[in-house]
Design an enzyme around this catalytic site. Structure first.
Site, PDB file in Angstrom:
ATOM      1  N   ARG A  83      -9.041 -38.927 -28.891  1.00 28.10           N
ATOM      2  CA  ARG A  83      -8.855 -37.479 -28.739  1.00 28.10           C
ATOM      3  C   ARG A  83      -9.537 -36.765 -29.905  1.00 28.10           C
ATOM      4  NH1 ARG A  83      -7.907 -33.838 -24.767  1.00 28.10           N
ATOM      5  NH2 ARG A  83      -6.290 -32.320 -25.236  1.00 28.10           N
ATOM      6  N   THR A 119     -13.566 -32.908 -17.064  1.00 23.74           N
ATOM      7  CA  THR A 119     -13.033 -34.249 -17.325  1.00 23.74           C
ATOM      8  C   THR A 119     -13.487 -35.210 -16.239  1.00 23.74           C
ATOM      9  OG1 THR A 119     -11.129 -33.239 -18.376  1.00 23.74           O
ATOM     10  CG2 THR A 119     -10.841 -35.496 -17.696  1.00 23.74           C
ATOM     11  N   SER A 139      -2.704 -33.143 -24.641  1.00 19.91           N
ATOM     12  CA  SER A 139      -3.498 -33.429 -23.448  1.00 19.91           C
ATOM     13  C   SER A 139      -2.577 -33.762 -22.283  1.00 19.91           C
ATOM     14  CB  SER A 139      -4.420 -34.617 -23.726  1.00 19.91           C
ATOM     15  OG  SER A 139      -5.058 -35.034 -22.548  1.00 19.91           O
ATOM     16  N   GLY A 175      -6.832 -31.114 -16.009  1.00 20.14           N
ATOM     17  CA  GLY A 175      -5.962 -30.424 -16.952  1.00 20.14           C
ATOM     18  C   GLY A 175      -4.516 -30.815 -16.683  1.00 20.14           C
TER      19      GLY A 175
HETATM   20  N1  GLU Z   1      -8.594 -31.096 -21.719  1.00 21.58           N
HETATM   21  C1  GLU Z   1      -7.624 -31.387 -20.707  1.00 21.58           C
HETATM   22  C2  GLU Z   1      -6.599 -32.358 -21.220  1.00 21.58           C
HETATM   23  O1  GLU Z   1      -6.862 -33.090 -22.108  1.00 21.58           O
HETATM   24  C3  GLU Z   1      -8.264 -31.970 -19.502  1.00 21.58           C
HETATM   25  C4  GLU Z   1      -9.134 -30.983 -18.821  1.00 21.58           C
HETATM   26  C5  GLU Z   1      -9.550 -31.426 -17.459  1.00 21.58           C
HETATM   27  O2  GLU Z   1      -8.975 -32.336 -16.902  1.00 21.58           O
HETATM   28  O3  GLU Z   1     -10.480 -30.898 -16.925  1.00 21.58           O
HETATM   29  O4  GLU Z   1      -5.504 -32.388 -20.717  1.00 21.58           O
END
Ligand code: GLU
Length: 571
Positions: free
Chosen positions: A102, A390, A454, A477
């Site tokens: 991370r 992601t 996250s 996300g």
């Molecule tokens: N940055 C987000 C996270 O770490 C993930 C973003 C995504 O899945 O597009 O939870």
């Protein structure tokens, strides 16, 4: 949806250098393999992974090759300028471990870094682009650590497919073309404009050849010099330069910040689901805790009530999710900065007390966080962020080593700023932009040296004997937790194959209105859920990108999310 793309690949063979055409496209239509398998978000990336497995590489080796190609062919979703979590099952020891790559906030980060002059949090679209949101990239540090412990092929060998593709070029895939076209904001950012737009202002189209000599050069340097060549020297200087000279929101990252980055090996978070055992990523991800909680609550109801897409399943999963998401936004953050009550949150009796709040016939409305049996400081629940940059891959090698890796640049094309051919992440906006709410600190407030919360959830499920059964993960996300639990329940309770479970219309609840992905199944569910008190939001297409593998008699089957360009290939 898949067949036309497969045909397209064949058609393109005529005009393109052979390395730029997926070599293993048949795996795409017959996702069964006897000994080894790769499920990833792009055919060229999956090919690179299978090439490593065929050369005697481990699942870790293959994952590294996949990641390096993804950074070229799917740069909107992940890359060496981002961060990742890797879950790894080692068949020799029957142990599961996790690697934390991370991003880390630079030494200049402060709790109020995303507040405006009036002390109010800036909007995400305002805070994301530029240098301020860029965390120290963790992918390369994490991959080197995993390779040192579990790699078989030489490090430099893993870079060859990506270097060749970056030099020779590859046809822009459907998702990259779509993303460039739809990401209007990007057209104003110089790096995106220079890379993905023609001089006449039109965006790069699907099938056009894209080359990235800067990325090839960067990879050559890391191949020769290891992670040190990324975190110090010319590449580090380019990263710091890009952050500080960003056209908007310049940041203050230093060379020391980069040189001090350390990936970590962590205990995953595991828990039971009926006769199975489920492991996923622990803090700073909320994925493991939330998934173990949701499944722990759901296992109190019979499988017959959890059949995919039925009213009872969607309702019950929504209720358990509400409770888990309420805990997520209050308790989980970087464990180096706050005491995260992981044991308490996944405690059997605590989960049972939360499950007792579920009414099988009525939506509970907004859930509040519980009181887990472990000491922790008083925190305010943060507002939940959401983004789309992601990618997830799952791989199994001949020895049975399994890698589930979710990797991200956070938002679409991360911070929209590039250094030496790769995008820098915007992961610092995964912190709560408000450091305080209602007079209480937020656990996930920004701080120097801290990793943002996250939801990334690389997940592995084991059978009664402790052997690998299945693995899955997704982008999306905070919705990742919902996507993964829906898919796991559909496979375990519903007996769906990975491909079937991954393709199902999505229903989820992030402790807000129940979200239904437009489909016939969900159109029928909508009035029934409303009658049970659910507020409902219908979305046209969910942003899942699930990739998964399941062990079956004689081998493995896999699934790739039709919402993205992914494939499953193997031998
Ligand atoms: N940055 C987000 C996270 O770490 C993930 C973003 C995504 O899945 O597009 O939870």
């Amino acid at each position: 949806m898949k067949t036309p793309r497969f045909l397209l690949c064949l058609i393109l063979t005529v005009a393109l250098p052979s390395s730029a055409t997926p070599q293993t496209a048949p795996g795409f239509v017959q996702p069964f393999a006897k000994t080894q398998m790769v499920a990833a978000a792009n055919p060229l990336a999956a090919d690179a992974g299978l090439e490593m497995l065929r050369a005697g590489g481990s699942a870790v080796d293959a994952a590294i090759a996949v990641q390096l190609v993804l950074g070229l062919v799917e740069p909107e979703s992940s890359g060496i300028g981002g961060g990742a979590f890797m879950l790894l099952f080692d068949p020799k020891t029957k142990k599961t471990t996790s690697f934390d790559g991370r991003e880390v906030a630079p030494s200049s980060a402060r709790p109020d870094m995303f507040l405006d002059a009036g002390g109010k949090p800036r909007t995400k679209p305002d805070a994301i682009p530029g240098g301020l949101s860029v965390g120290i990239p963790g992918v390369i540090g994490m991959l080197e650590m995993a390779h040192q412990k579990h790699g078989k092929l030489p490090w430099a060998r893993l870079f060859q497919p990506a270097i060749k593709l970056a030099e020779d070029g590859f046809p822009v895939g459907p998702k990259l073309a779509r993303t460039i076209r739809n990401f209007k904001r990007g057209a104003n950012m110089p790096d995106i404009k220079a890379r993905f737009y023609h001089a006449d202002g039109t965006p790069l189209q699907q099938g056009e050849i894209y080359k990235n000599a800067d990325y090839a050069d960067t990879l050559q340097k890391i191949a020769a010099g290891g992670a040190a060549a990324f975190y110090t020297g010319e590449i580090a200087q380019a990263i710091v330069g890009a952050v500080r000279a960003a056209p908007v929101n310049p940041g203050n990252m230093t060379l020391d910040d980069l040189a001090n980055f350390k990936a970590l090996e962590r205990e995953p978070v595991c828990g039971p689901y009926r006769m199975w055992r489920v492991c996923s990523m622990g803090p700073p991800s909320s994925g493991g805790v939330a998934i173990v909680q949701i499944l722990g609550m759901l296992q109190r109801f019979p499988s017959s009530q959890l059949q995919p897409g039925t009213l009872s399943e969607v309702h019950m999963r929504a209720q358990a999710s509400r409770l888990a998401y309420a805990d997520r936004v209050k308790f989980i953050a970087d464990p180096a900065f706050v005491k995260v009550p992981v044991k308490g949150l996944v405690d059997k009796d605590y989960i049972a007390s939360r499950a007792a709040l579920i009414d099988p016939h009525r939506d509970m409305g907004t859930a509040t966080a519980g009181n887990p049996p472990e000491k922790h400081a008083a925190f305010a629940p943060q507002r939940s962020p959401s983004n789309h940059g992601t990618s997830h891959m799952t791989l199994v090698d001949k020895t049975g080593q399994v890698v589930a890796m979710t990797t991200s640049v956070e938002s679409v094309f991360g911070s929209n700023v590039m250094a030496k051919g790769f995008f820098l992440n915007n992961t610092l906006t995964d912190f709560s932009l408000d450091p305080m709410l209602n007079g209480l600190p937020v656990a996930n407030a920004p701080a120097a040296g801290k990793r943002p919360l996250s939801a990334m959830s690389p997940t592995i499920v084991f059978d009664r004997g402790g052997d690998f059964l299945l693995s899955v993960g997704s982008p999306g996300g905070p919705a990742i937790i919902g996507y993964v639990t829906q898919t796991v329940v559909a496979m375990l309770d519903g007996g769906k194959t990975p491909a079937e479970a991954i393709t199902l219309p999505r229903q989820l609840n992030l402790n807000s209105p129940t979200r239904l992905e437009r489909s016939a199944v969900n159109d029928a569910l909508e009035p029934q859920l409303k009658a049970m008190g659910h507020a409902v939001t219908v979305v046209m297409g969910e942003g899942s990108g699930l990739h998964g593998i399941r062990k079956v008699k004689g081998g493995y089957i896999g699934g790739a999310d039709p919402r993205r360009d992914g494939v499953v290939i193997g031998d």
